[in-house]
Design an enzyme around this catalytic site. Structure first.
Site, PDB file in Angstrom:
ATOM      1  N   CYS A 138      59.304 -22.520   4.981  1.00 35.99           N
ATOM      2  CA  CYS A 138      59.618 -23.754   4.263  1.00 35.99           C
ATOM      3  C   CYS A 138      58.302 -24.484   4.022  1.00 35.99           C
ATOM      4  CB  CYS A 138      60.602 -24.604   5.060  1.00 35.99           C
ATOM      5  SG  CYS A 138      60.037 -24.982   6.735  1.00 35.99           S
ATOM      6  N   THR A 139      58.344 -25.740   3.666  1.00 35.18           N
ATOM      7  CA  THR A 139      57.125 -26.463   3.310  1.00 35.18           C
ATOM      8  C   THR A 139      56.204 -26.664   4.512  1.00 35.18           C
ATOM      9  OG1 THR A 139      58.354 -27.635   1.589  1.00 35.18           O
ATOM     10  CG2 THR A 139      56.198 -28.531   2.205  1.00 35.18           C
TER      11      THR A 139
END
Length: 246
Positions: free
Chosen positions: A183-184
């Site tokens: 994810c980020t």
């Protein structure tokens, strides 16, 4: 060096009184002229802040002086301007909403792979045990559209609370491979990895620190496009610089 330091960080740690932390964090960050968002819940803290480097680091130092947050490890990037319009400090039910309260990362972290090891595995096409590696994007579809790891699985979810149902639907397709959730900045892939392991998916790992840490340590190897961020920069490239608006 650009003048504004941006940090993102999260920590799953039990907070018995998030509201008390909200007031002290808001006071400290405001006094230092920082802008951005801090989310607090009983399960921990998630923050995105920006300001002058010395002020940002003074805030982090203040926060880490308390044993509760001493292991907080911010990821850094730089910009010409502060990409937030104001400072928000909120208490929420979850610092990243999954709607599965039994998933408690503060009790035990998900197994993780660091950026350098992952890049080496992707170079080879398999992990150290010889299993094929598959990247699983846990972000929302519009974020994935900005950029993702080559060949990554994308279930086109519109919000993270849809992820558990997607796992149950596609679980069989993950068998026999090492699954790396990403994810980020690490927060969603950590919860995702725990849920998958509890759902019976074997050989699940999270990418430690997410895409931002990967860019910081490895660059853009095996990643196509840019990384969407939730501020005025919109996205950052593999050098962690803001992507110019076309």
């Amino acid at each position: 060096m650009k003048p504004i330091l941006n940090i993102s960080a999260y920590l799953f740690v039990t907070l018995s009184d998030p509201a008390a932390w909200r007031e002290s964090i808001r006071s400290q960050a405001s006094a230092l002229g920082l802008k951005g968002t801090v989310l607090l819940a009983e399960e921990g803290i998630n923050l995105f802040l920006a300001g002058r480097a010395d002020e940002v680091r003074r805030f982090v130092g203040w926060l880490r002086r308390d044993a509760t947050f001493e292991s907080l490890a911010p990821k850094e990037s730089w910009s010409d301007d502060v990409p937030f319009g104001k400072l928000l400090v909120k208490v929420k039910r979850e610092i990243i909403r999954m709607k599965h309260p039994a998933i408690r990362p503060a009790a035990a972290r998900a197994a993780a792979v660091d950026a350098a090891t992952l890049a080496r595995w992707l170079d080879a096409g398999c992990d150290d045990a010889g299993r094929p590696v598959v990247m699983l994007d846990t972000r929302n579809a519009f974020e994935v559209d900005h950029g993702r790891f080559a060949g990554a699985i994308d279930w086109r979810i519109s919000k993270f609370s849809e992820f558990p149902q997607a796992v149950l639907k596609h679980r069989a397709s993950l068998e026999g491979r090492t699954v790396v959730s990403y994810c980020t900045g690490g927060i969603r892939c950590e919860k995702a990895a725990i849920f998958m392991a509890e759902a019976g998916v074997e050989n699940v790992l999270q990418l430690d620190g997410g895409i931002l840490k990967y860019f910081e340590e490895v660059g853009g190897r095996h990643f196509h496009g840019d990384c969407f961020v939730f501020d005025a920069r919109s996205a950052v490239d593999a050098s962690l610089g803001a992507v110019p608006v076309s």
